[in-house]
Scaffold this motif. Structure first.
Motif, PDB file in Angstrom:
ATOM      1  N   ASP A 202      -4.473 -29.231 -46.404  1.00 25.30           N
ATOM      2  CA  ASP A 202      -3.317 -29.606 -46.644  1.00 25.30           C
ATOM      3  C   ASP A 202      -3.085 -31.075 -46.346  1.00 25.30           C
ATOM      4  O   ASP A 202      -3.732 -31.521 -45.531  1.00 25.30           O
ATOM      5  N   ASP A 203      -1.866 -31.612 -46.754  1.00 24.50           N
ATOM      6  CA  ASP A 203      -1.782 -32.985 -46.567  1.00 24.50           C
ATOM      7  C   ASP A 203      -1.365 -33.231 -45.116  1.00 24.50           C
ATOM      8  O   ASP A 203      -1.855 -34.459 -44.702  1.00 24.50           O
ATOM      9  N   ALA A 204      -0.907 -32.566 -44.387  1.00 23.09           N
ATOM     10  CA  ALA A 204      -0.942 -32.739 -42.923  1.00 23.09           C
ATOM     11  C   ALA A 204      -2.002 -32.789 -42.131  1.00 23.09           C
ATOM     12  O   ALA A 204      -2.262 -33.666 -41.210  1.00 23.09           O
ATOM     13  N   GLU A 205      -2.787 -31.755 -42.514  1.00 23.76           N
ATOM     14  CA  GLU A 205      -4.134 -32.040 -41.695  1.00 23.76           C
ATOM     15  C   GLU A 205      -5.041 -33.110 -42.069  1.00 23.76           C
ATOM     16  O   GLU A 205      -5.635 -33.877 -41.351  1.00 23.76           O
ATOM     17  N   TRP A 206      -4.920 -33.582 -43.423  1.00 24.12           N
ATOM     18  CA  TRP A 206      -5.706 -34.643 -44.032  1.00 24.12           C
ATOM     19  C   TRP A 206      -5.358 -35.977 -43.402  1.00 24.12           C
ATOM     20  O   TRP A 206      -6.248 -36.720 -43.184  1.00 24.12           O
ATOM     21  N   ILE A 207      -3.876 -36.193 -43.273  1.00 22.70           N
ATOM     22  CA  ILE A 207      -3.485 -37.417 -43.298  1.00 22.70           C
ATOM     23  C   ILE A 207      -3.801 -37.789 -41.774  1.00 22.70           C
ATOM     24  O   ILE A 207      -4.242 -38.865 -41.203  1.00 22.70           O
ATOM     25  N   ARG A 208      -3.758 -36.731 -40.968  1.00 21.24           N
ATOM     26  CA  ARG A 208      -4.052 -37.063 -39.542  1.00 21.24           C
ATOM     27  C   ARG A 208      -5.597 -37.150 -39.307  1.00 21.24           C
ATOM     28  O   ARG A 208      -5.844 -38.289 -38.486  1.00 21.24           O
ATOM     29  N   ARG A 209      -6.363 -36.560 -40.086  1.00 20.66           N
ATOM     30  CA  ARG A 209      -7.864 -36.990 -40.007  1.00 20.66           C
ATOM     31  C   ARG A 209      -8.221 -38.204 -40.311  1.00 20.66           C
ATOM     32  O   ARG A 209      -9.024 -38.933 -39.660  1.00 20.66           O
ATOM     33  N   VAL A 210      -7.783 -38.768 -41.426  1.00 22.01           N
ATOM     34  CA  VAL A 210      -8.322 -40.041 -42.216  1.00 22.01           C
ATOM     35  C   VAL A 210      -7.671 -41.236 -41.153  1.00 22.01           C
ATOM     36  O   VAL A 210      -8.492 -42.117 -41.151  1.00 22.01           O
ATOM     37  N   TYR A 211      -6.536 -41.140 -40.527  1.00 21.28           N
ATOM     38  CA  TYR A 211      -6.017 -41.841 -39.795  1.00 21.28           C
ATOM     39  C   TYR A 211      -6.677 -42.147 -38.428  1.00 21.28           C
ATOM     40  O   TYR A 211      -7.156 -43.287 -38.174  1.00 21.28           O
ATOM     41  N   LEU A 212      -7.380 -40.926 -37.795  1.00 20.65           N
ATOM     42  CA  LEU A 212      -8.162 -40.951 -36.854  1.00 20.65           C
ATOM     43  C   LEU A 212      -9.382 -41.832 -37.237  1.00 20.65           C
ATOM     44  O   LEU A 212     -10.068 -42.559 -36.326  1.00 20.65           O
ATOM     45  N   ASP A 213     -10.021 -41.281 -38.334  1.00 16.75           N
ATOM     46  CA  ASP A 213     -11.174 -41.762 -38.832  1.00 16.75           C
ATOM     47  C   ASP A 213     -11.475 -43.247 -39.280  1.00 16.75           C
ATOM     48  O   ASP A 213     -12.307 -43.932 -38.691  1.00 16.75           O
ATOM     49  N   ILE A 214     -10.304 -43.717 -39.890  1.00 18.37           N
ATOM     50  CA  ILE A 214     -10.233 -45.162 -40.227  1.00 18.37           C
ATOM     51  C   ILE A 214      -9.713 -45.913 -39.279  1.00 18.37           C
ATOM     52  O   ILE A 214     -10.109 -47.042 -39.034  1.00 18.37           O
ATOM     53  N   VAL A 215      -8.445 -45.850 -38.694  1.00 19.06           N
ATOM     54  CA  VAL A 215      -7.697 -46.655 -37.893  1.00 19.06           C
ATOM     55  C   VAL A 215      -7.795 -46.373 -36.388  1.00 19.06           C
ATOM     56  O   VAL A 215      -7.345 -47.086 -35.675  1.00 19.06           O
ATOM     57  N   GLY A 216      -8.252 -45.319 -36.143  1.00 24.46           N
ATOM     58  CA  GLY A 216      -8.717 -44.881 -34.485  1.00 24.46           C
ATOM     59  C   GLY A 216      -7.169 -44.270 -33.761  1.00 24.46           C
ATOM     60  O   GLY A 216      -7.395 -44.150 -32.729  1.00 24.46           O
ATOM     61  N   HIS A 217      -6.387 -43.897 -34.753  1.00 31.05           N
ATOM     62  CA  HIS A 217      -5.206 -43.221 -33.981  1.00 31.05           C
ATOM     63  C   HIS A 217      -4.516 -42.100 -35.116  1.00 31.05           C
ATOM     64  O   HIS A 217      -4.586 -42.311 -36.253  1.00 31.05           O
ATOM     65  N   ILE A 218      -3.569 -41.363 -34.423  1.00 29.67           N
ATOM     66  CA  ILE A 218      -2.769 -40.417 -35.223  1.00 29.67           C
ATOM     67  C   ILE A 218      -1.709 -41.332 -36.142  1.00 29.67           C
ATOM     68  O   ILE A 218      -1.485 -42.509 -35.633  1.00 29.67           O
TER      69      ILE A 218
ATOM     70  N   ILE B  82     -17.079 -42.261 -48.776  1.00 31.17           N
ATOM     71  CA  ILE B  82     -17.253 -40.928 -48.186  1.00 31.17           C
ATOM     72  C   ILE B  82     -15.828 -40.157 -48.082  1.00 31.17           C
ATOM     73  O   ILE B  82     -15.655 -38.928 -48.273  1.00 31.17           O
ATOM     74  N   ALA B  83     -14.745 -41.107 -47.729  1.00 29.35           N
ATOM     75  CA  ALA B  83     -13.366 -40.710 -47.610  1.00 29.35           C
ATOM     76  C   ALA B  83     -12.773 -40.008 -48.830  1.00 29.35           C
ATOM     77  O   ALA B  83     -11.906 -38.910 -48.657  1.00 29.35           O
ATOM     78  N   ASN B  84     -13.450 -40.330 -49.878  1.00 22.57           N
ATOM     79  CA  ASN B  84     -12.840 -39.918 -51.275  1.00 22.57           C
ATOM     80  C   ASN B  84     -13.606 -38.669 -51.722  1.00 22.57           C
ATOM     81  O   ASN B  84     -13.332 -37.782 -52.734  1.00 22.57           O
ATOM     82  N   SER B  85     -14.668 -38.285 -51.071  1.00 23.66           N
ATOM     83  CA  SER B  85     -15.357 -37.035 -51.491  1.00 23.66           C
ATOM     84  C   SER B  85     -14.991 -35.845 -51.164  1.00 23.66           C
ATOM     85  O   SER B  85     -13.976 -35.729 -50.598  1.00 23.66           O
ATOM     86  N   GLU B  86     -15.156 -34.823 -52.281  1.00 21.38           N
ATOM     87  CA  GLU B  86     -14.619 -33.609 -52.000  1.00 21.38           C
ATOM     88  C   GLU B  86     -14.942 -32.911 -50.808  1.00 21.38           C
ATOM     89  O   GLU B  86     -14.120 -32.075 -50.234  1.00 21.38           O
ATOM     90  N   ALA B  87     -15.988 -33.069 -50.176  1.00 22.92           N
ATOM     91  CA  ALA B  87     -16.252 -32.557 -48.947  1.00 22.92           C
ATOM     92  C   ALA B  87     -15.340 -32.893 -47.776  1.00 22.92           C
ATOM     93  O   ALA B  87     -14.977 -32.226 -46.816  1.00 22.92           O
ATOM     94  N   TYR B  88     -15.144 -34.296 -47.848  1.00 21.83           N
ATOM     95  CA  TYR B  88     -14.194 -34.907 -46.789  1.00 21.83           C
ATOM     96  C   TYR B  88     -12.801 -34.358 -46.862  1.00 21.83           C
ATOM     97  O   TYR B  88     -11.974 -34.197 -45.748  1.00 21.83           O
ATOM     98  N   ASN B  89     -12.430 -34.084 -47.931  1.00 19.93           N
ATOM     99  CA  ASN B  89     -11.083 -33.293 -48.266  1.00 19.93           C
ATOM    100  C   ASN B  89     -10.736 -31.893 -48.032  1.00 19.93           C
ATOM    101  O   ASN B  89      -9.715 -31.373 -48.215  1.00 19.93           O
ATOM    102  N   LEU B  90     -11.901 -31.213 -47.593  1.00 20.99           N
ATOM    103  CA  LEU B  90     -11.905 -29.841 -47.065  1.00 20.99           C
ATOM    104  C   LEU B  90     -10.965 -29.755 -45.881  1.00 20.99           C
ATOM    105  O   LEU B  90     -11.235 -30.530 -45.108  1.00 20.99           O
ATOM    106  N   THR B  91     -10.780 -28.509 -45.703  1.00 27.43           N
ATOM    107  CA  THR B  91     -10.066 -28.029 -44.333  1.00 27.43           C
ATOM    108  C   THR B  91     -11.127 -27.940 -43.227  1.00 27.43           C
ATOM    109  O   THR B  91     -12.255 -27.677 -43.680  1.00 27.43           O
ATOM    110  N   SER B  92     -10.699 -28.165 -42.054  1.00 30.66           N
ATOM    111  CA  SER B  92     -11.956 -27.826 -41.014  1.00 30.66           C
ATOM    112  C   SER B  92     -11.962 -26.418 -40.535  1.00 30.66           C
ATOM    113  O   SER B  92     -12.977 -25.610 -39.916  1.00 30.66           O
ATOM    114  N   ARG B  93     -10.988 -25.357 -41.231  1.00 29.86           N
ATOM    115  CA  ARG B  93     -11.176 -24.176 -41.030  1.00 29.86           C
ATOM    116  C   ARG B  93     -12.232 -23.340 -41.797  1.00 29.86           C
ATOM    117  O   ARG B  93     -12.331 -23.506 -42.826  1.00 29.86           O
TER     118      ARG B  93
END
Length: 557
Positions: free
Chosen positions: A78-94, A375-386
């Motif tokens: 979902d959007d909440a899980e994804w935005i936190r992940r992409v912020y951490l991975d690209i800019v290094g913080h939540i 990588i960040a736009n790929s289907e796999a990266y947009n999946l949940t971690s669950r």
């Protein structure tokens, strides 16, 4: 979960009671579909860059692996899980609260792709990747006579200008001069702590930029791959013209000579390198790159020739090494395990995809931002971690091959944790006006943090893994204590002195720490404590403390 007996404002802590509110919650079941990711049946689909042929190939080849292994992907995050992940991975913080609220409210189907582009243009991107590659090149603990400031300036300019990766590597391998006037020189200086005739430079350069672990072959042939002892010394001979000069100056205040600066210079060296076989036989090695020999006389700039050879071919090793490391950064695992040991002796999970991404990276002109977009736009990266019952076996943590049916959770690095605490709480926000000033304050705190979180070698895998010293630092360290304080300027002070109901304030704490709204059970639990005889201020402090010390905060998922 972590426990504490700390008291706030002289009152007994209720942190044990609020621990449960900070755990991970189940995300809504979602479905995935090609370049359009269905978030839920009742919602509009999300558009990634599915029109990009490289993204399409990533999706196709990953799906083939799912089909071949009879597994199914997890739902889309979902959007909440994804935005936190992409912020951490690209800019290094939540993300900040305001960014989360804006993103969750945005109805644009292409908002994820748009956010990736914005983050790549954000100053945080440059800072994050400067930190990552500075640590990789010189370690978290700065070696003697090495300038971390100089190394950071080099990478800050490189990532800020989005310089091609092959040029960045070439500058690092061929660097000469003053360690701050030419910050790239610090990579080699960090490998010259002992006079080892370039052995450490050989091992670090091949491992970091070519994805090959050859360090053991200085004494014997590699037991598992095709790398031979003479090849190690052939590579080593490229660095034999390299020397370090340490300069000292007279300190007027102390009346003593003190360290001033160090620099990389070229020294006169020609001919072969001599090395000894285990049998005692002495042999010679001339500079040679996988069978490509160069003129060994003193007129040849050996490191410059090496830099050229490292980019030769359609799929040079520096492209494979970079793509493997980048994929592992976003997914937690690369195409090989370990990521810096690529060769016929190590199985590749997705060989066709690995080769294709390396090819496209070269064709893009070694464009680092473009590789991240793919990588960040790929289907796999947009999946949940669950995980689900249909992909529970996809668990590389126990030695299984990574299938990328879900995003693997990974602990934050020390730097990510520090910067995320700052974003979530405004702790130590004052005085962070400029890059250098902010870096001094940040690094001063990280020194003790990395000593607790890191390893003796300053490895790049410095993260929170739940050891007792780490737990104590998170629970009772000065940064976390400042984080839950109600001093003017702190997030908690702003929240509690502002307008809004208790429910609103509880929601803002969850958004700030976990980038999501609390569920009904979490709201109800917090309300019960607020309605008890406890001091409301203490309840809010303890709730915030529990969220910041939760696994959900510490883990990038």
């Amino acid at each position: 979960m972590m426990l504490s007996t700390t008291k706030l404002n002289g009152q007994p802590s209720i942190r044990r009671c609020v621990r449960a509110m900070a755990g991970l919650v189940l995300l809504l079941p979602l479905v995935a579909d090609s370049s359009v990711l269905q978030v839920a049946a009742a919602e509009e689909p999300i558009r990634t860059r599915g029109a990009d042929i490289v993204v399409q190939e990533i999706n196709r080849l990953i799906r083939e692996t799912w089909k071949d292994n009879e597994v199914e992907p997890s739902p889309v995050a979902d959007d909440a899980e994804w935005i936190r992940r992409v912020y951490l991975d690209i800019v290094g913080h939540i993300p900040a609260v305001e960014d989360v609220e804006k993103f969750l409210a945005d109805k644009d189907k292409a908002k994820r792709a748009q956010l990736i582009d914005r983050l790549l243009d954000d100053p945080g991107y440059t800072r994050n990747w400067t930190t990552i590659w500075t640590n990789l090149c010189i370690g978290q603990q700065t070696p003697r006579r090495v300038s971390r400031t100089g190394m950071q300036k080099f990478f800050r300019e490189a990532f800020g200008k989005n310089r091609p990766w092959n040029e960045i590597v070439s500058d690092l391998v061929t660097a000469e001069g003053h360690y701050e006037e030419n910050g790239a020189a610090n990579f080699l200086l960090a490998q010259m702590q002992d006079q080892d005739d370039g052995i450490q430079m050989t091992a670090k350069t091949t491992r970091l930029f070519m994805g090959m672990q050859v360090q053991c072959t200085q004494c014997h042939d590699h037991p598992f791959n095709d790398w031979k002892q003479d090849q190690f010394w052939q590579f080593n001979s490229f660095f034999r013209q390299t020397a370090k000069v340490d300069h000292r100056r007279f300190d007027q205040k102390t009346g003593q000579m003190v360290d001033d600066f160090s620099e990389i210079v070229e020294r006169d060296f020609s001919g072969p390198v001599y090395f000894e076989k285990r049998s005692g036989l002495m042999k010679v090695a001339y500079p040679s790159y996988f069978g490509v020999d160069i003129n060994p006389d003193s007129t040849t700039d050996r490191r410059r020739e090496l830099a050229k050879l490292m980019t030769v071919g359609d799929r040079p090793m520096i492209a494979l090494a970079y793509i493997n490391r980048l994929w592992a950064h976003f997914f937690g695992y690369g195409f090989t395990n370990p990521i810096d040991d690529i060769g016929s002796h190590i199985p590749v999970t997705h060989p066709e995809l690995f080769d294709r991404l390396a090819d496209e990276f070269v064709k893009s002109g070694y464009n680092c931002k473009q590789a991240i977009r793919w990588i960040a736009n790929s289907e796999a990266y947009n999946l949940t971690s669950r995980t689900t019952k249909k992909n529970a076996q996809d668990n590389p943590a126990i030695g299984e091959a990574a299938l990328f049916t879900h995003v693997y959770v990974k602990p934050m690095t020390a730097e990510q944790l520090y910067d995320s605490l700052i974003v979530a709480t405004n702790a130590h926000k004052s005085g962070r006006s400029g890059w250098e000033q902010a870096e001094v304050q940040r690094h001063a705190w990280l020194q003790s943090f990395v000593q607790t979180f890191g390893t003796d070698e300053g490895d790049e895998a410095t993260s929170f893994d739940g050891t007792i010293p780490q737990a104590l630092m998170m629970m009772n360290g000065p940064l976390v204590q400042d984080a839950v304080s109600v001093k003017p300027g702190s997030y908690l002070h702003q929240l509690l002195t502002g307008k809004g109901t208790d429910n609103h304030k509880i929601q803002r704490l969850y958004l700030s720490a976990l980038s999501r709204m609390p569920n009904k059970a979490e709201i109800a639990a917090a309300q019960r404590f607020l309605n008890s005889n406890q001091d409301p201020l203490t309840v809010y402090q303890d709730l915030f403390w529990a969220l910041l010390n939760s696994n959900e905060f510490i883990i990038n998922h």
